[in-house]
Scaffold this motif. Structure first.
Motif, short mmCIF file in Angstrom:
data_model
loop_
_atom_site.label_atom_id
_atom_site.label_comp_id
_atom_site.label_asym_id
_atom_site.label_seq_id
_atom_site.Cartn_x
_atom_site.Cartn_y
_atom_site.Cartn_z
N ARG A 298 -53.86 -13.90 -6.47
CA ARG A 298 -54.27 -15.06 -6.25
C ARG A 298 -55.23 -15.88 -7.44
N LEU A 299 -55.70 -14.91 -8.13
CA LEU A 299 -56.37 -15.47 -9.31
C LEU A 299 -55.34 -16.15 -10.15
N ASP A 300 -54.04 -15.70 -10.57
CA ASP A 300 -53.02 -16.49 -11.19
C ASP A 300 -52.80 -17.34 -10.54
N HIS A 301 -52.51 -17.57 -9.21
CA HIS A 301 -52.25 -19.02 -8.36
C HIS A 301 -53.21 -20.15 -8.81
N LEU A 302 -54.56 -19.57 -8.68
CA LEU A 302 -55.65 -20.57 -8.80
C LEU A 302 -55.43 -21.14 -10.31
N LEU A 303 -55.42 -20.24 -11.38
CA LEU A 303 -55.12 -20.73 -12.55
C LEU A 303 -54.12 -21.54 -12.97
N GLU A 304 -52.94 -21.35 -12.35
CA GLU A 304 -51.74 -22.14 -12.30
C GLU A 304 -52.08 -23.74 -11.57
N VAL A 305 -52.71 -23.71 -10.71
CA VAL A 305 -53.03 -24.86 -9.73
C VAL A 305 -53.78 -25.58 -10.72
N MET B 71 -67.27 -36.43 2.06
CA MET B 71 -68.37 -37.57 2.30
C MET B 71 -68.85 -38.12 1.36
N LEU B 72 -68.69 -37.44 -0.07
CA LEU B 72 -69.27 -38.00 -1.13
C LEU B 72 -67.98 -38.91 -1.88
N ASP B 73 -68.57 -40.11 -2.45
CA ASP B 73 -67.67 -40.89 -3.02
C ASP B 73 -67.00 -40.31 -4.21
N ASP B 74 -67.62 -39.35 -5.09
CA ASP B 74 -66.97 -39.02 -6.21
C ASP B 74 -66.65 -37.60 -6.26
N CYS B 75 -66.18 -37.14 -5.32
CA CYS B 75 -65.65 -35.74 -4.86
C CYS B 75 -64.32 -35.90 -4.33
N GLU B 76 -63.43 -35.06 -4.82
CA GLU B 76 -61.86 -34.87 -4.17
C GLU B 76 -62.06 -33.24 -4.34
N PRO B 77 -62.01 -32.94 -2.69
CA PRO B 77 -61.43 -31.31 -2.56
C PRO B 77 -60.18 -31.19 -2.38
N VAL B 78 -59.93 -30.04 -3.14
CA VAL B 78 -58.64 -29.30 -2.87
C VAL B 78 -58.72 -28.10 -2.18
N VAL B 79 -58.36 -27.86 -1.02
CA VAL B 79 -58.24 -26.66 -0.38
C VAL B 79 -56.92 -25.84 -0.80
N MET B 80 -57.54 -24.57 -1.59
CA MET B 80 -56.34 -23.64 -1.77
C MET B 80 -55.66 -22.86 -0.70
N ASP B 81 -54.61 -22.54 -0.90
CA ASP B 81 -53.75 -21.74 0.24
C ASP B 81 -53.39 -20.19 -0.36
N TYR B 82 -54.01 -19.17 -0.06
CA TYR B 82 -53.59 -17.99 -0.68
C TYR B 82 -52.70 -17.09 0.46
N ILE C 65 -63.14 -30.44 -6.52
CA ILE C 65 -63.57 -29.28 -5.91
C ILE C 65 -62.57 -28.51 -5.23
N TYR C 66 -62.29 -27.30 -5.90
CA TYR C 66 -61.42 -26.17 -5.31
C TYR C 66 -61.85 -25.32 -4.44
N LEU C 67 -61.60 -25.17 -3.43
CA LEU C 67 -62.14 -24.40 -2.12
C LEU C 67 -61.18 -23.13 -1.96
N SER C 68 -61.82 -22.31 -2.06
CA SER C 68 -61.00 -20.95 -2.16
C SER C 68 -61.51 -19.91 -0.64
N HIS C 69 -60.50 -19.72 0.21
CA HIS C 69 -60.86 -18.79 1.44
C HIS C 69 -60.80 -17.40 0.80
N GLY C 70 -61.39 -16.66 1.92
CA GLY C 70 -61.36 -15.21 1.71
C GLY C 70 -60.16 -14.36 2.07
N LEU C 71 -59.86 -13.19 1.69
CA LEU C 71 -58.73 -12.16 2.16
C LEU C 71 -58.23 -12.55 3.48
N GLU C 72 -58.97 -12.46 4.51
CA GLU C 72 -58.45 -12.50 5.85
C GLU C 72 -58.43 -13.73 6.49
#
Length: 180
Positions: free
Chosen positions: A48-55, A28-39, A4-11
């Motif tokens: 930001r779009l290019d960065h997410l696609l690269e990751v 909390m869920l066994d079958d999920c790995e969260p990835v918190v993006m940093d923009y 799960i890729y989590l993307s924050h807002g502009l500010e």
């Protein structure tokens, strides 16, 4: 395993209230790995779009194991990525759809599962373009009596997110990704 890729807002940033709360649900869920993006430091949506696609490319997450979740600009990023490469899920909070400064104002979402939560009182992103995208694609949409930050609806968001992730990870969901 869902990533799960989590993307924050502009500010905001990766430590934002909603992003960290969503991360907690995924952890909390066994079958999920969260990835918190940093923009932070990337002001332009395209950057930001290019960065997410690269990751995504670097991590090599298979589309049927990829869930994109984001708030505001992060919601737009999730939708925009899915328009370029179908994913298993998109969970969008007050997605910045219909804003003229973005490379594509209302991308077509290509995800097997999509759920949108938007506030009736949002004065940053008008509800109408979000409602219209959901109507055009027949996407799940929950309208709440809240503003752009959706802080008054956090409990609802977290319940919906847990239900959404459980739906995405259900074993009977082995059908190919829809590109409606």
């Amino acid at each position: 395993m869902l990533t799960i890729y989590l993307s924050h807002g502009l500010e905001s940033g990766p430590g934002a209230l909603k992003i960290q709360a969503l991360k907690g649900v995924a952890e909390m869920l066994d079958d999920c790995e969260p990835v918190v993006m940093d923009y932070r430091g990337m002001m332009e949506p395209k950057q930001r779009l290019d960065h997410l696609l690269e990751v995504l490319a670097e991590r090599g997450t298979a589309p049927d194991n990829c869930v994109l979740a984001g708030s505001s600009l992060g919601g737009w990023l999730s939708a925009a990525v899915s328009a370029q490469q179908p994913v298993w899920g998109c969970f969008l909070l007050a997605p910045a759809l219909g804003l003229v400064d973005f490379p594509e104002t209302s991308p077509t979402i290509h995800a097997r599962h999509t759920h949108i939560i938007h506030g009736w009182q949002d004065d940053v992103v008008a509800p109408q373009p979000v409602i219209e995208r959901a109507r055009l694609q027949r996407l799940s949409l929950r309208m709440v009596d809240d503003d752009h930050r959706l802080h008054a609806s956090l409990d609802t968001i977290l319940l919906d997110f847990e239900r959404f992730l459980r739906q995405c990870s259900a074993p009977d969901q082995s059908r190919p990704i829809a590109t409606n």
